[in-house]
Motif scaffolding. Structure first.
Motif, short mmCIF file in Angstrom:
data_model
loop_
_atom_site.label_atom_id
_atom_site.label_comp_id
_atom_site.label_asym_id
_atom_site.label_seq_id
_atom_site.Cartn_x
_atom_site.Cartn_y
_atom_site.Cartn_z
N GLU A 82 -0.73 4.36 -1.74
CA GLU A 82 -1.82 4.94 -0.94
C GLU A 82 -1.27 5.73 0.24
N ALA A 117 -5.44 6.00 -7.72
CA ALA A 117 -5.92 6.70 -6.52
C ALA A 117 -5.86 8.21 -6.71
N ASN A 177 0.81 -1.21 0.00
CA ASN A 177 0.00 0.00 0.00
C ASN A 177 0.85 1.26 0.00
N ASN A 236 -1.91 9.78 0.71
CA ASN A 236 -2.58 10.29 1.90
C ASN A 236 -1.69 11.28 2.65
#
Length: 310
Positions: A112, A157, A109, A116
């Protein structure tokens, strides 16, 4: 001892003539940009004046690095400290540097986590209107699959958030598979081997020319970044020890040699013109690396802002 490597004009003429065959004429620079690669975001009057005078409208701002810590874990490092506001009218592109060895760790991940953290930092420090994020990684054949998979997930994303994804492209990567990003920045610096004491490792036409033939057919929208920095290399005997930074990171012993490297404006302009002949769209956005405090005085003294003016 200092050393500057400037190629004879005759050699440059031959190389550029070869590169320019069937090429295009120079195109107007549509976007003037700069990298900011420090651990503290704080502009002094000289930096702000440079941005205003040269109508710099975009800054690629290094937010943090991704490294392997002492416990073998992939972690963020050297996070940017915001000590100043963003100049009005300047677009910020958050940029994240990933140490290549991190990609061998298989962090599922990672994309991601990066996205973030970038979004959180932008919101916390009132960095408004972010439209793109950039990843900088000197990936290798060993890490290509993992890196490209991470980019694919990150791009998906980012698109869901209305953001583009870009990546830096090093010269040696031009002959490789194109990464799954929306656009790239061709890094026309750090082209040579630091251990080659007879060459300028920042930018040397002899090092760059063999790779430049791949630019025309590279299937990715490109911008180009050019160097405006200097290096001081510590040499002990015939061996390269390291780059000397302002934080006294290296011990200098009696008998050591310090070799100073910079790239002449003529060399940068010659390389820029060669790229325009091969692929004019690659110079529609020109990016200077970088406008940190240590470099801004050097940029003004050497009139490197002329790189923006073909």
């Amino acid at each position: 001892m200092s050393c500057r490597i400037i190629h004879p004009l005759s050699l440059l003429a031959v190389v550029l003539a070869l590169l320019s065959c069937n090429g295009k004429e120079n195109a107007a620079v549509e976007t003037r940009s700069a990298y900011y690669w420090s651990t503290t975001w704080e502009l002094d009057s000289a930096q702000r004046a440079f941005l205003a005078e040269n109508q710099v409208s975009r800054i690629y701002l290094r937010y943090f690095d991704v490294v392997i810590d002492q416990n073998g874990e992939v972690m963020p490092n050297a996070t940017l400290r915001f000590a100043d506001s963003i100049p009005q009218g300047v677009e910020i592109i958050p940029t994240v540097f990933i140490v290549n060895d991190c990609m061998a760790k298989g962090v599922e991940n990672l994309g991601e986590l990066i996205l973030n953290r970038v979004l959180q930092m932008s919101e916390t420090h009132d960095v408004m209107g972010v439209k793109e994020i950039q990843i900088d990684c000197d990936w290798s054949q060993r890490t290509r699959a993992a890196y490209f998979e991470m980019l694919s997930q990150l791009r998906e994303a980012a698109h869901a958030k209305g953001l583009r994804l870009s990546a830096t492209i090093r010269l040696h990567q031009l002959s490789q598979q194109v990464p799954p990003v929306d656009c790239g920045v061709l890094m026309m610096y750090n082209t040579g081997d630091l251990r080659r004491l007879d060459r300028n490792p920042i930018l040397d036409m002899d090092d760059a020319a063999p790779y430049m033939r791949h630019i025309k057919g590279y299937d990715l929208p490109l911008s180009t970044a050019y160097p405006v920095f200097t290096w001081q290399l510590l040499v002990r005997g015939d061996h390269f020890i390291g780059i000397i930074h302002n934080d006294d990171n290296l011990t200098i012993l009696p008998g050591d040699t310090i070799i100073s490297h910079e790239v002449s404006l003529d060399t940068v302009q010659a390389v820029r013109d060669a790229i325009s002949r091969l692929r004019s769209d690659a110079n529609r956005e020109i990016i200077l690396f970088d406008i940190s405090k240590n470099n801004i005085k050097h940029i003004k003294q050497k009139h490197y802002e002329k790189i923006y003016h073909p």
